[in-house]
Design an enzyme around this catalytic site. Structure first.
Site, PDB file in Angstrom:
ATOM      1  N   GLU A 228       2.331 -14.752  -1.168  1.00 12.63           N
ATOM      2  CA  GLU A 228       1.052 -14.463  -1.823  1.00 12.63           C
ATOM      3  C   GLU A 228       0.677 -13.059  -1.377  1.00 12.63           C
ATOM      4  O   GLU A 228       0.237 -12.859  -0.252  1.00 12.63           O
ATOM      5  CB  GLU A 228       0.030 -15.522  -1.386  1.00 12.63           C
ATOM      6  CG  GLU A 228      -1.095 -15.687  -2.367  1.00 12.63           C
ATOM      7  CD  GLU A 228      -2.186 -14.667  -2.149  1.00 12.63           C
ATOM      8  OE1 GLU A 228      -2.085 -13.576  -2.780  1.00 12.63           O
ATOM      9  OE2 GLU A 228      -3.090 -14.917  -1.378  1.00 12.63           O
ATOM     10  N   CYS A 262      -7.414 -10.001  -1.927  1.00 15.10           N
ATOM     11  CA  CYS A 262      -6.321  -9.799  -2.885  1.00 15.10           C
ATOM     12  C   CYS A 262      -6.807 -10.035  -4.314  1.00 15.10           C
ATOM     13  O   CYS A 262      -6.339  -9.384  -5.233  1.00 15.10           O
ATOM     14  CB  CYS A 262      -5.142 -10.705  -2.543  1.00 15.10           C
ATOM     15  SG  CYS A 262      -5.610 -12.412  -2.298  1.00 15.10           S
TER      16      CYS A 262
HETATM   17  P1  NDP Z   1       0.191  -7.082   6.436  1.00 13.68           P
HETATM   18  O1  NDP Z   1       0.940  -7.558   5.284  1.00 13.68           O
HETATM   19  O2  NDP Z   1       0.808  -6.051   7.297  1.00 13.68           O
HETATM   20  O3  NDP Z   1      -0.206  -8.317   7.380  1.00 13.68           O
HETATM   21  C1  NDP Z   1      -0.228  -9.672   6.960  1.00 13.68           C
HETATM   22  C2  NDP Z   1       0.543 -10.539   7.941  1.00 13.68           C
HETATM   23  O4  NDP Z   1       1.938 -10.227   7.866  1.00 13.68           O
HETATM   24  C3  NDP Z   1       0.146 -10.308   9.404  1.00 13.68           C
HETATM   25  O5  NDP Z   1       0.247 -11.523  10.101  1.00 13.68           O
HETATM   26  C4  NDP Z   1       1.190  -9.322   9.870  1.00 13.68           C
HETATM   27  O6  NDP Z   1       1.356  -9.346  11.266  1.00 13.68           O
HETATM   28  C5  NDP Z   1       2.418  -9.830   9.147  1.00 13.68           C
HETATM   29  N1  NDP Z   1       3.471  -8.842   8.925  1.00 13.68           N
HETATM   30  C6  NDP Z   1       3.343  -7.547   8.620  1.00 13.68           C
HETATM   31  N2  NDP Z   1       4.545  -6.973   8.451  1.00 13.68           N
HETATM   32  C7  NDP Z   1       5.463  -7.934   8.667  1.00 13.68           C
HETATM   33  C8  NDP Z   1       6.894  -7.954   8.662  1.00 13.68           C
HETATM   34  N3  NDP Z   1       7.612  -6.870   8.388  1.00 13.68           N
HETATM   35  N4  NDP Z   1       7.516  -9.104   8.932  1.00 13.68           N
HETATM   36  C9  NDP Z   1       6.802 -10.208   9.212  1.00 13.68           C
HETATM   37  N5  NDP Z   1       5.455 -10.259   9.240  1.00 13.68           N
HETATM   38  C10 NDP Z   1       4.788  -9.138   8.964  1.00 13.68           C
HETATM   39  O7  NDP Z   1      -1.219  -6.594   5.966  1.00 13.68           O
HETATM   40  P2  NDP Z   1      -2.097  -5.427   6.594  1.00 13.68           P
HETATM   41  O8  NDP Z   1      -2.987  -6.015   7.599  1.00 13.68           O
HETATM   42  O9  NDP Z   1      -1.298  -4.274   7.047  1.00 13.68           O
HETATM   43  O10 NDP Z   1      -2.876  -4.983   5.324  1.00 13.68           O
HETATM   44  C11 NDP Z   1      -2.323  -3.959   4.534  1.00 13.68           C
HETATM   45  C12 NDP Z   1      -2.316  -4.309   3.093  1.00 13.68           C
HETATM   46  O11 NDP Z   1      -1.859  -5.635   2.867  1.00 13.68           O
HETATM   47  C13 NDP Z   1      -3.655  -4.288   2.433  1.00 13.68           C
HETATM   48  O12 NDP Z   1      -4.004  -2.991   2.128  1.00 13.68           O
HETATM   49  C14 NDP Z   1      -3.416  -5.169   1.249  1.00 13.68           C
HETATM   50  O13 NDP Z   1      -2.797  -4.430   0.246  1.00 13.68           O
HETATM   51  C15 NDP Z   1      -2.448  -6.197   1.722  1.00 13.68           C
HETATM   52  N6  NDP Z   1      -3.042  -7.455   2.095  1.00 13.68           N
HETATM   53  C16 NDP Z   1      -3.115  -8.436   1.179  1.00 13.68           C
HETATM   54  C17 NDP Z   1      -3.671  -9.628   1.513  1.00 13.68           C
HETATM   55  C18 NDP Z   1      -3.782 -10.719   0.543  1.00 13.68           C
HETATM   56  O14 NDP Z   1      -4.701 -11.510   0.662  1.00 13.68           O
HETATM   57  N7  NDP Z   1      -2.849 -10.858  -0.367  1.00 13.68           N
HETATM   58  C19 NDP Z   1      -4.208  -9.883   2.837  1.00 13.68           C
HETATM   59  C20 NDP Z   1      -4.070  -8.789   3.743  1.00 13.68           C
HETATM   60  C21 NDP Z   1      -3.490  -7.636   3.357  1.00 13.68           C
HETATM   61  P3  NDP Z   1       0.666  -8.225  12.191  1.00 13.68           P
HETATM   62  O15 NDP Z   1      -0.807  -8.367  12.034  1.00 13.68           O
HETATM   63  O16 NDP Z   1       1.129  -8.590  13.557  1.00 13.68           O
HETATM   64  O17 NDP Z   1       1.163  -6.901  11.723  1.00 13.68           O
END
Ligand code: NDP
Length: 454
Positions: A228, A262
């Site tokens: 998602e 999102c």
């Molecule tokens: P991320 O996608 O980086 O974070 C979401 C989760 O994924 C966190 O638990 C993060 O861990 C983890 N994660 C990040 N990179 C990896 C990886 N390579 N492998 C495994 N797990 C990973 O979101 P951000 O906080 O950086 O937000 C940035 C962008 O993400 C926003 O600008 C938006 O576009 C999108 N976003 C979308 C959401 C939605 O509801 N669909 C929610 C949040 C963000 P950790 O925190 O330890 O990095």
């Protein structure tokens, strides 16, 4: 410090947490596998009793959980409390429906007995974001646990207290030790967990980049994955729409959760004849929104979750303006402590501008003009994303054409796109695949086993 509560309002580090050692992680994975063996044999009645109790805790302690969310990621306090209460609705939805949704489905095959039986898969890894730190987790956990799976949560590193609280909620509610565990691990450890044979499936809510990494790791390990991801949801307004209602909803749709959702509407595509009036009213209303301390009840828009989100958003705004986009309101970080960005309105971005094709994760709206309905659909579909869409028209033919023509997982007509335990939630294109919530959500992490008895 990798895992920490850092106030988005003041920038101060409030608490730090240690990551799990290899031995601790190993113990938790083994506990998940051991628990699954007995947990899968528990009855729906037992699971429902525990899940009902989890719902009660989420409701009774909404004040405490709300303050925790606001402290860690900056959403206005009332919205945070409402999130805890909303999370209870997902628990209750599956309390009353899980057994029925997972009952054997009979199939008529030449008079033989045939059916599909739905069985749990095992430990499921959930990688979750900070923006709805309770709701996103519960909407995974409620169906997964009711189906007989056990959960492993790798929460975002900036909401560790929420992660601990969620584990406590399920334990206090009566679920066996090991049915739902939080893992304090860095993203570099995630692949190892996905590859671990004890982990059977993965779900991620987050960015496109994280989606690619997790999807690739799950693919290598041949494990089911639900993604998602982000969205750049269109909000289409046609001339027959109730303009007043559309403008009010448009502003709420853009600023919900300080603009970090999102399914927040991000691109407002308005038919030419009403575009100027919409623009005037929209900017007027955006101007009245109060930016400030998210603990203050007068605040409409709190700080962004992290300095990184603020920097990324501002770079997108600057690049869009440089590419020829009109700036109608805001456009600069507020300065001072905290990650504050004011409500901002951009208009008429050229296709190369980030405001045209990217997701802007903050209180920045982009206005676009459509010559007619087909042009509106073309603009709506002109991004790599396909999560939700909100369309405003009283004309039944236009409604039909919009429902069919928009490339999205969800279309809401004359309404704000909102998640609801009763409605399937998910996207297409780069917004991901699979569905959460409702009947489709609980069937994602089960083995749909075909049985034929001759
Ligand atoms: P991320 O996608 O980086 O974070 C979401 C989760 O994924 C966190 O638990 C993060 O861990 C983890 N994660 C990040 N990179 C990896 C990886 N390579 N492998 C495994 N797990 C990973 O979101 P951000 O906080 O950086 O937000 C940035 C962008 O993400 C926003 O600008 C938006 O576009 C999108 N976003 C979308 C959401 C939605 O509801 N669909 C929610 C949040 C963000 P950790 O925190 O330890 O990095």
């Amino acid at each position: 410090m990798a895992i920490a509560t850092i106030s988005p309002t003041t920038g101060k580090t409030l608490r730090t947490f240690e990551v799990l050692s290899s031995e601790e992680l190993e113990r938790k994975l083994q506990r998940a596998a051991d628990t699954f063996r007995s947990y899968r044999e528990t009855s729906f009645a037992d699971r429902a009793r525990w899940m009902r109790r989890a719902a009660e805790i989420l409701e009774v302690e909404a004040g405490r959980f709300g303050r925790m969310m606001t402290e860690e990621m900056g959403k206005p306090l009332e919205a945070a409390k409402a999130e805890s209460i909303k999370s209870a609705t997902a628990c209750r939805y599956y309390v009353t429906r899980a057994e029925k949704l997972l009952r054997d489905s009979p199939i008529d095959v030449d008079g033989d007995t045939a059916f599909v039986r739905y069985q749990p898969l095992g430990p499921v890894l959930a990688i979750m974001p900070w923006n709805f730190p309770f709701w996103q987790v519960v909407r995974f956990a409620a169906p997964a646990l009711m189906a007989g799976n056990v959960g492993l949560l790798k929460h975002a590193s900036n909401v560790p207290q929420c992660a601990i609280a969620l584990e406590e909620i399920f334990r206090t509610a009566g679920f066996p030790e090991g049915a739902f565990q939080s893992l304090f691990i860095e993203t570099s450890e995630v692949n190892r967990v996905i590859e671990d044979p004890r982990v059977k499936a993965v779900t991620l809510t987050g960015s496109e980049g994280a989606g690619r990494a997790v999807g690739a790791a799950a693919g290598r390990a041949i494990k089911k994955v639900v993604l998602e991801l982000g969205g750049s949801d269109p909000f289409i307004v046609m001339p027959s729409a109730d303009l007043d209602k559309a403008v009010h909803t448009a502003v709420s749709a853009r600023l919900i959760n300080n603009g970090q959702s999102c399914i927040a509407a991000k691109r407002f595509i308005v038919a030419e004849p009403i575009a100027q009036e919409f623009e005037r009213r929209f900017v007027e209303r955006m101007k009245t929104m109060v930016v400030g301390d998210p603990m203050d009840p007068k605040t409409d828009v709190g700080p962004l979750a992290t300095p990184g989100i603020l920097e990324g958003l501002h770079a997108q705004v600057q690049e869009s303006v440089k590419a020829g986009t009109r700036l109608l309101l805001g456009g600069k970080p507020q300065g001072g402590p905290g990650n504050f960005y004011p409500p901002t309105v951009l208009a008429d971005p050229p296709p190369k501008a980030p405001a045209f094709h990217d997701e802007l994760f903050g209180p920045v709206a982009t206005l676009l003009r459509a010559r007619d309905l087909e042009h509106a659909i073309e603009l709506a579909n002109a991004t790599p994303f396909g999560l939700g869409a909100s369309v405003w028209t009283q004309d039944a033919n236009e409604q039909r054409r919009l429902i069919d023509g928009i490339e999205a997982g969800m279309v809401f007509v004359n309404a704000l796109v909102a998640s609801d335990a009763r409605l399937p939630f998910g996207g297409v294109k780069h917004s991901g695949h699979g569905r959460e919530l409702a009947d489709l959500g609980i069937r994602e992490f089960v083995n749909a086993k075909t049985v034929r008895i001759t």
